[in-house]
Design a protein around this motif. Structure first.
Motif, short mmCIF file in Angstrom:
data_model
loop_
_atom_site.label_atom_id
_atom_site.label_comp_id
_atom_site.label_asym_id
_atom_site.label_seq_id
_atom_site.Cartn_x
_atom_site.Cartn_y
_atom_site.Cartn_z
N LEU A 58 12.48 0.95 -2.42
CA LEU A 58 12.73 0.25 -1.16
C LEU A 58 11.51 -0.53 -0.71
CD1 LEU A 58 14.52 -0.40 1.29
CD2 LEU A 58 13.67 1.71 2.33
N PHE A 59 10.34 0.10 -0.76
CA PHE A 59 9.11 -0.59 -0.34
C PHE A 59 8.83 -1.79 -1.24
CE2 PHE A 59 7.13 3.59 1.51
CZ PHE A 59 8.08 3.59 2.51
N GLU A 60 9.11 -1.66 -2.54
CA GLU A 60 8.91 -2.80 -3.45
C GLU A 60 9.84 -3.95 -3.08
OE1 GLU A 60 8.59 -3.92 -8.17
OE2 GLU A 60 9.50 -2.01 -7.62
N THR A 61 11.09 -3.64 -2.80
CA THR A 61 12.04 -4.68 -2.39
C THR A 61 11.53 -5.39 -1.14
OG1 THR A 61 13.88 -3.45 -3.32
CG2 THR A 61 14.42 -5.10 -1.66
N ASN A 116 0.83 -1.20 0.00
CA ASN A 116 0.00 0.00 0.00
C ASN A 116 0.87 1.25 0.00
OD1 ASN A 116 -2.08 1.92 0.44
ND2 ASN A 116 -2.04 1.55 2.63
N TYR A 117 1.87 1.27 0.86
CA TYR A 117 2.75 2.45 0.94
C TYR A 117 3.56 2.60 -0.35
CZ TYR A 117 1.69 2.84 5.96
OH TYR A 117 1.08 3.00 7.17
N HIS A 118 3.96 1.50 -0.95
CA HIS A 118 4.67 1.55 -2.24
C HIS A 118 3.81 2.26 -3.29
CE1 HIS A 118 6.62 0.00 -5.91
NE2 HIS A 118 5.42 -0.45 -6.28
N TRP A 119 2.53 1.93 -3.33
CA TRP A 119 1.63 2.55 -4.30
C TRP A 119 1.38 4.01 -4.01
CZ3 TRP A 119 -2.21 -1.94 -3.31
CH2 TRP A 119 -1.90 -3.04 -4.12
N ASN A 120 1.35 4.39 -2.74
CA ASN A 120 0.82 5.70 -2.37
C ASN A 120 1.83 6.69 -1.81
OD1 ASN A 120 -2.06 5.39 -3.00
ND2 ASN A 120 -1.90 3.69 -1.56
N ALA A 138 14.43 -3.06 9.44
CA ALA A 138 14.12 -2.00 10.41
C ALA A 138 15.27 -1.01 10.48
CB ALA A 138 13.83 -2.60 11.78
N TRP A 139 16.50 -1.51 10.50
CA TRP A 139 17.68 -0.64 10.54
C TRP A 139 17.72 0.25 9.29
CZ3 TRP A 139 21.98 -2.36 7.25
CH2 TRP A 139 23.02 -1.44 7.18
N MET A 140 17.49 -0.35 8.12
CA MET A 140 17.54 0.43 6.88
C MET A 140 16.47 1.53 6.86
SD MET A 140 18.42 -2.27 3.91
CE MET A 140 20.15 -2.53 3.54
N LEU A 141 15.29 1.18 7.32
CA LEU A 141 14.21 2.18 7.37
C LEU A 141 14.53 3.27 8.40
CD1 LEU A 141 11.25 -0.33 7.18
CD2 LEU A 141 11.68 1.50 5.52
N ARG A 142 15.02 2.87 9.59
CA ARG A 142 15.38 3.86 10.61
C ARG A 142 16.44 4.83 10.10
NH1 ARG A 142 15.01 -0.47 14.21
NH2 ARG A 142 17.25 -0.80 14.04
N SER A 143 17.38 4.31 9.30
CA SER A 143 18.47 5.17 8.80
C SER A 143 17.95 6.29 7.91
CB SER A 143 19.52 4.33 8.06
OG SER A 143 19.03 3.89 6.82
N LEU A 144 16.78 6.11 7.33
CA LEU A 144 16.17 7.15 6.50
C LEU A 144 15.62 8.31 7.34
CD1 LEU A 144 14.29 4.85 3.99
CD2 LEU A 144 16.28 6.29 3.47
#
Length: 155
Positions: free
Chosen positions: A51-54, A35-39, A147-153
């Motif tokens: 990133l969301f697609e991966t 959902n987030y990938h699309w929106n 989680a680490w990769m997302l937090r780094s953003l």
């Protein structure tokens, strides 16, 4: 036919129940990430879109591995929104959050999956269920890294 793989019936059922929760959490996070990938919108669109697609692609593959492990243990895997809603610890998003909130929400989801996987380890370990332990270790590694990769953003 009785299952005779060296794991007691009660342990098999307990492990399968834990894996059913992991399956529900994984599928719910898959839907949310897709959902987030699309929106997703904003200046980080391209980065987050990819990133969301991966991440949702990896989650889609994981649901099959988890469900197949449940079946190998002799139990039926949950497979409906209704069943997943009862089992999951991950809350659905209300509306479409901004990109930063999407990232924060997905961090929480990835961490929740790591915790769910970790919660199954003691019963699988007690039963010497190495295939499930291997699956859980792999899942924890993926979710902790994501989680680490997302937090780094988030800076």
């Amino acid at each position: 036919m009785k299952i005779n793989i060296g794991i007691e019936d009660d342990d098999r059922k307990a492990i399968a129940h834990g894996l059913a929760t992991l399956l529900a959490d994984t599928y719910t996070l898959y839907l949310k990430t897709h959902n987030y990938h699309w929106n997703v919108t904003g200046p980080m669109f391209q980065t987050l879109h990819v990133l969301f697609e991966t991440q949702y692609t990896e989650l889609a593959l994981a649901v099959d591995l988890i469900a197949e492990r449940i079946r190998a243990l002799g139990e039926f895997a949950p497979g409906s929104y209704k069943e997943f809603a009862k089992l999951t610890s991950i809350k659905e998003a209300d509306g479409i959050p901004n990109a930063q909130e999407m990232i924060k929400d997905l961090v929480k989801g990835q961490e929740a999956l790591a915790k769910t996987a970790r919660s199954i380890v003691p019963v699988a370990d007690k039963a010497s269920d190495e295939p499930t332990l291997d699956l859980l270790t792999q899942r924890m590694q993926v979710h902790e890294k994501n989680a680490w990769m997302l937090r780094s953003l988030l800076g």
